[in-house]
Design an enzyme around this catalytic site. Structure first.
Site, PDB file in Angstrom:
ATOM      1  N   LYS A   1      -0.969 -44.945 111.695  1.00  0.00           N
ATOM      2  CA  LYS A   1      -1.857 -45.380 112.837  1.00  0.00           C
ATOM      3  C   LYS A   1      -1.529 -46.640 113.935  1.00  0.00           C
ATOM      4  O   LYS A   1      -1.434 -46.587 115.186  1.00  0.00           O
ATOM      5  CB  LYS A   1      -3.165 -45.987 112.346  1.00  0.00           C
TER       6      LYS A   1
ATOM      7  N   ARG B   1     -13.498 -48.486 108.387  1.00  0.00           N
ATOM      8  CA  ARG B   1     -13.026 -47.953 107.246  1.00  0.00           C
ATOM      9  C   ARG B   1     -14.021 -47.607 106.207  1.00  0.00           C
ATOM     10  O   ARG B   1     -13.644 -47.019 105.102  1.00  0.00           O
ATOM     11  CB  ARG B   1     -12.037 -49.097 106.397  1.00  0.00           C
TER      12      ARG B   1
ATOM     13  N   ARG C   1       8.403 -48.675 104.568  1.00  0.00           N
ATOM     14  CA  ARG C   1       7.988 -49.586 105.622  1.00  0.00           C
ATOM     15  C   ARG C   1       8.399 -50.937 105.619  1.00  0.00           C
ATOM     16  O   ARG C   1       8.372 -51.490 104.481  1.00  0.00           O
ATOM     17  CB  ARG C   1       6.389 -49.552 105.687  1.00  0.00           C
TER      18      ARG C   1
ATOM     19  N   ARG D   1       5.722 -55.164 102.576  1.00  0.00           N
ATOM     20  CA  ARG D   1       4.440 -55.875 102.098  1.00  0.00           C
ATOM     21  C   ARG D   1       4.149 -55.631 100.735  1.00  0.00           C
ATOM     22  O   ARG D   1       4.413 -54.668 100.198  1.00  0.00           O
ATOM     23  CB  ARG D   1       3.303 -55.186 103.018  1.00  0.00           C
TER      24      ARG D   1
ATOM     25  N   ARG E   1      -4.642 -47.870  97.188  1.00  0.00           N
ATOM     26  CA  ARG E   1      -5.185 -47.693  98.331  1.00  0.00           C
ATOM     27  C   ARG E   1      -5.364 -46.428  98.879  1.00  0.00           C
ATOM     28  O   ARG E   1      -6.343 -46.158  99.842  1.00  0.00           O
ATOM     29  CB  ARG E   1      -4.091 -48.332  99.373  1.00  0.00           C
TER      30      ARG E   1
HETATM   31  P1  ADP Z   1      -0.366 -47.150 109.254  1.00  0.00           P
HETATM   32  O1  ADP Z   1      -0.654 -47.961 110.350  1.00  0.00           O
HETATM   33  O2  ADP Z   1      -1.552 -46.033 109.239  1.00  0.00           O
HETATM   34  O3  ADP Z   1      -0.475 -47.901 108.024  1.00  0.00           O
HETATM   35  P2  ADP Z   1       2.337 -47.412 110.160  1.00  0.00           P
HETATM   36  O4  ADP Z   1       2.247 -47.150 111.424  1.00  0.00           O
HETATM   37  O5  ADP Z   1       2.566 -48.654 109.805  1.00  0.00           O
HETATM   38  O6  ADP Z   1       1.022 -46.609 109.297  1.00  0.00           O
HETATM   39  O7  ADP Z   1       3.511 -46.309 109.592  1.00  0.00           O
HETATM   40  C1  ADP Z   1       3.903 -46.294 108.094  1.00  0.00           C
HETATM   41  C2  ADP Z   1       5.336 -46.428 108.094  1.00  0.00           C
HETATM   42  O8  ADP Z   1       5.644 -45.013 108.347  1.00  0.00           O
HETATM   43  C3  ADP Z   1       6.222 -47.307 109.024  1.00  0.00           C
HETATM   44  O9  ADP Z   1       7.271 -47.812 108.262  1.00  0.00           O
HETATM   45  C4  ADP Z   1       6.662 -46.466 110.137  1.00  0.00           C
HETATM   46  O10 ADP Z   1       7.673 -47.009 110.856  1.00  0.00           O
HETATM   47  C5  ADP Z   1       6.767 -44.988 109.738  1.00  0.00           C
HETATM   48  N1  ADP Z   1       6.169 -43.958 110.267  1.00  0.00           N
HETATM   49  C6  ADP Z   1       5.017 -44.150 111.208  1.00  0.00           C
HETATM   50  N2  ADP Z   1       5.274 -42.648 111.731  1.00  0.00           N
HETATM   51  C7  ADP Z   1       6.033 -42.008 111.553  1.00  0.00           C
HETATM   52  C8  ADP Z   1       6.496 -40.838 111.698  1.00  0.00           C
HETATM   53  N3  ADP Z   1       5.779 -39.796 112.559  1.00  0.00           N
HETATM   54  N4  ADP Z   1       7.444 -40.000 110.958  1.00  0.00           N
HETATM   55  C9  ADP Z   1       8.174 -41.113 110.106  1.00  0.00           C
HETATM   56  N5  ADP Z   1       7.827 -42.212 109.765  1.00  0.00           N
HETATM   57  C10 ADP Z   1       6.732 -42.547 110.540  1.00  0.00           C
HETATM   58  P1  AMP Z   2      -3.894 -51.909 107.022  1.00  0.00           P
HETATM   59  O1  AMP Z   2      -2.992 -53.314 107.589  1.00  0.00           O
HETATM   60  O2  AMP Z   2      -4.668 -51.576 108.126  1.00  0.00           O
HETATM   61  O3  AMP Z   2      -3.234 -51.087 106.008  1.00  0.00           O
HETATM   62  O4  AMP Z   2      -4.914 -52.987 106.184  1.00  0.00           O
HETATM   63  C1  AMP Z   2      -4.343 -53.935 104.987  1.00  0.00           C
HETATM   64  C2  AMP Z   2      -5.519 -54.136 103.946  1.00  0.00           C
HETATM   65  O5  AMP Z   2      -6.347 -55.194 104.853  1.00  0.00           O
HETATM   66  C3  AMP Z   2      -6.401 -53.126 103.496  1.00  0.00           C
HETATM   67  O6  AMP Z   2      -5.756 -52.295 102.288  1.00  0.00           O
HETATM   68  C4  AMP Z   2      -7.559 -53.916 103.308  1.00  0.00           C
HETATM   69  O7  AMP Z   2      -7.641 -54.546 101.995  1.00  0.00           O
HETATM   70  C5  AMP Z   2      -7.703 -54.907 104.331  1.00  0.00           C
HETATM   71  N1  AMP Z   2      -8.563 -54.403 105.534  1.00  0.00           N
HETATM   72  C6  AMP Z   2      -7.961 -54.089 106.838  1.00  0.00           C
HETATM   73  N2  AMP Z   2      -9.058 -53.557 107.611  1.00  0.00           N
HETATM   74  C7  AMP Z   2     -10.041 -53.327 106.887  1.00  0.00           C
HETATM   75  C8  AMP Z   2     -11.372 -52.823 107.150  1.00  0.00           C
HETATM   76  N3  AMP Z   2     -11.745 -52.141 108.264  1.00  0.00           N
HETATM   77  N4  AMP Z   2     -12.164 -52.794 106.147  1.00  0.00           N
HETATM   78  C9  AMP Z   2     -12.006 -53.676 104.820  1.00  0.00           C
HETATM   79  N5  AMP Z   2     -10.646 -53.944 104.858  1.00  0.00           N
HETATM   80  C10 AMP Z   2      -9.813 -53.787 105.594  1.00  0.00           C
END
Ligand code: ADP
Ligand code: AMP
Length: 213
Positions: A13, A88, A127, A160, A171
């Site tokens: 995302k 969420r 990541r 992280r 999660r």
């Molecule tokens: P989210 O915001 O949904 O938690 P991220 O955008 O941070 O996810 O992506 C999670 C991990 O996967 C990151 O390390 C990112 O670089 C990698 N990633 C994102 N999109 C792809 C893809 N299409 N193919 C492979 N790896 C990806």
């Molecule tokens: P993210 O970076 O989106 O993966 O979010 C990391 C963490 O932040 C999540 O696992 C939740 O603990 C908290 N968080 C982020 N956005 C929300 C939301 N909209 N509602 C509740 N918790 C959130």
């Protein structure tokens, strides 16, 4: 344009939201990034949020909704935004709809980035996040030029805490229980669009641009 990114943690995302923000000149609003900035600055909100985030739980709806409503008041959000990690839960989605309706507005697109659970653990384990600017990398799929160092700001990259396998499992289960119902919620409002998030990043982005126009 008001866009919501849906999908499991690690589905991509944030990666896609950053590119959407750039192409369509709208801000990328990530509640996770806002909480992490608050934790870094040791604010009261950050301290509260951390206790939930460390366990892979969701931060309570009231805290998140207040935070996002405040963010919407900033000038850059006047012409739309791409929301990443919000809403969420159903109550969060309802709060968003209510706030938008009060101004005669609504969500234009909810883009669900679909990635099966079996791919997620690998995505999250690889990541790396920059402690300075929050940029995201992947050790295999999107590696930085120099291992462990951010291409953009030169700061250190870390895994992280909540991307460690034990927390990721929680999660994912929280995602299925509390966030996945939003797919149906936005489908009923005819704004849901699905993309295959297992494709390469560029192909996921192409599919999104085809949807947004
Ligand atoms: P989210 O915001 O949904 O938690 P991220 O955008 O941070 O996810 O992506 C999670 C991990 O996967 C990151 O390390 C990112 O670089 C990698 N990633 C994102 N999109 C792809 C893809 N299409 N193919 C492979 N790896 C990806
Ligand atoms: P993210 O970076 O989106 O993966 O979010 C990391 C963490 O932040 C999540 O696992 C939740 O603990 C908290 N968080 C982020 N956005 C929300 C939301 N909209 N509602 C509740 N918790 C959130």
């Amino acid at each position: 344009m008001k866009i919501i990114m849906l999908g499991a943690p690690g589905a991509g995302k944030g990666t896609q939201a950053k590119r959407i923000a750039e192409k369509y000149s709208i801000p990328h609003i990530s509640t996770g990034d806002i909480f992490r900035a608050n934790i870094k600055n040791n604010t009261e909100l950050g301290q509260k949020a951390k206790t939930y985030m460390d366990k892979g739980e969701l931060v309570p709806d009231e805290l998140v909704v207040d935070l996002i409503m405040d963010r919407f008041k900033q000038a850059d959000a006047a012409n739309g935004y791409v929301l990443d990690g919000f809403p969420r839960t159903i109550p969060q989605a309802e709060a968003l709809d209510k706030a938008l309706e009060a101004n005669g507005e609504s969500v234009d697109f909810a883009i669900n980035v679909e990635v099966p659970d079996e791919n997620i653990i690998n995505r999250m384990g690889g990541r790396r996040a920059c402690v300075g600017c929050g940029a995201t990398y992947h050790i295999q799929f999107n590696a930085p030029k120099v291992e462990g160092i951010c291409d953009t700001c030169g700061e250190k990259l870390i895994l992280r805490d909540d991307d460690k396998p034990e927390t990721v499992k929680n999660r994912l289960s929280v995602y299925h229980d509390q966030t996945q119902p939003l797919i149906d919620y936005y489908n009923k409002k005819n704004v849901l669009r699905e993309v295959d998030g297992t494709q390469a990043m560029d192909d996921v982005f192409k599919a999104i641009v085809d949807i947004l126009g």
